[in-house]
Structures are given as structure tokens and as C-alpha cells.
Design a protein around this motif. Structure first.
Motif, PDB file in Angstrom:
ATOM      1  N   ASP A  15      95.633   3.425 -79.203  1.00 32.20           N
ATOM      2  CA  ASP A  15      97.067   2.952 -78.212  1.00 32.20           C
ATOM      3  C   ASP A  15      96.931   1.381 -78.490  1.00 32.20           C
ATOM      4  O   ASP A  15      96.638   0.741 -77.523  1.00 32.20           O
ATOM      5  CB  ASP A  15      96.895   3.411 -76.748  1.00 32.20           C
ATOM      6  N   GLN A  17      99.311  -0.925 -78.093  1.00 35.39           N
ATOM      7  CA  GLN A  17     100.115  -1.462 -77.173  1.00 35.39           C
ATOM      8  C   GLN A  17      99.620  -1.456 -76.007  1.00 35.39           C
ATOM      9  O   GLN A  17      99.697  -2.779 -75.162  1.00 35.39           O
ATOM     10  CB  GLN A  17     101.588  -0.633 -77.111  1.00 35.39           C
ATOM     11  N   THR A  18      99.099  -0.609 -75.339  1.00 34.61           N
ATOM     12  CA  THR A  18      98.425  -0.603 -73.935  1.00 34.61           C
ATOM     13  C   THR A  18      97.192  -0.353 -73.610  1.00 34.61           C
ATOM     14  O   THR A  18      96.652  -0.305 -72.514  1.00 34.61           O
ATOM     15  CB  THR A  18      99.460   0.257 -72.973  1.00 34.61           C
ATOM     16  N   THR A  20      94.235  -1.650 -74.140  1.00 26.75           N
ATOM     17  CA  THR A  20      92.957  -2.642 -73.617  1.00 26.75           C
ATOM     18  C   THR A  20      93.424  -2.772 -72.172  1.00 26.75           C
ATOM     19  O   THR A  20      92.632  -2.928 -71.259  1.00 26.75           O
ATOM     20  CB  THR A  20      93.296  -4.204 -74.316  1.00 26.75           C
ATOM     21  N   SER A  21      94.835  -2.533 -71.871  1.00 30.52           N
ATOM     22  CA  SER A  21      95.077  -2.614 -70.468  1.00 30.52           C
ATOM     23  C   SER A  21      94.622  -1.574 -69.624  1.00 30.52           C
ATOM     24  O   SER A  21      93.989  -1.613 -68.534  1.00 30.52           O
ATOM     25  CB  SER A  21      96.629  -2.766 -70.015  1.00 30.52           C
ATOM     26  N   ILE A  22      94.787  -0.251 -70.311  1.00 28.72           N
ATOM     27  CA  ILE A  22      94.313   1.002 -69.581  1.00 28.72           C
ATOM     28  C   ILE A  22      92.855   1.020 -69.630  1.00 28.72           C
ATOM     29  O   ILE A  22      92.040   1.342 -68.485  1.00 28.72           O
ATOM     30  CB  ILE A  22      94.572   2.351 -70.513  1.00 28.72           C
TER      31      ILE A  22
END
Length: 75
Positions: A15, A17-18, A20-22
Motif C-alpha cells: 500500500d 499510498q497510505t 506508512t501512515s497505517i
């Protein structure tokens, strides 16, 4: 630490797009909270200090217990 790295690599690749945030929210944040908690393994460490942990008390194993291991190896 190994689990954190594996989660990082999985989310980074699967993933982009997100992921690293998750990872920050679901993996790093709770792990760091536990590691740096008042009684966590890194509780005595900081940017400007380090306190060596006190060694745990150790008692020699009774000879009858050690003898069981020696007997098991000779059969």
C-alpha cells in the motif's frame, strides 16, 4: 523489532499510498508506547541518560537436576 520491520516492509510495498501512515498508527505507536512505558524495557533510556539494569539473581541448579541432563545424553 523484527515484527515492526516486517510490518513496515509489507505495508510499504502493498500500500504505497497510505501504508506508512497505517504502520505508524497501528504498529509503531503501540509498540513504542509499550517499549518506553514506565516499566518497559527502554524505561531507563533517554537521549541524555542510560542506566544499566540490575542483574537478575541467579541460583545454581541442584546437582540432581544437572545429573538428569547428563544421564539423558548417554542413552
Amino acid at each position: 523489532m523484527y515484527a515492526l520491520w516486517r510490518a513496515w516492509e509489507t505495508l510499504r510495498v502493498s500500500d504505497p499510498q497510505t501504508g506508512t501512515s497505517i504502520w505508524w498508527r497501528d504498529h509503531l505507536d503501540p509498540h513504542l508506547a509499550a517499549l518506553a512505558a514506565e516499566y518497559g524495557p527502554f524505561s531507563r533510556c533517554g537521549p541524555d541518560k542510560h542506566t544499566e539494569p540490575k542483574p537478575l539473581p541467579v541460583e545454581p541448579a541442584p546437582s540432581e537436576v544437572l545429573a538428569q541432563f547428563l544421564d539423558a545424553g548417554s542413552s
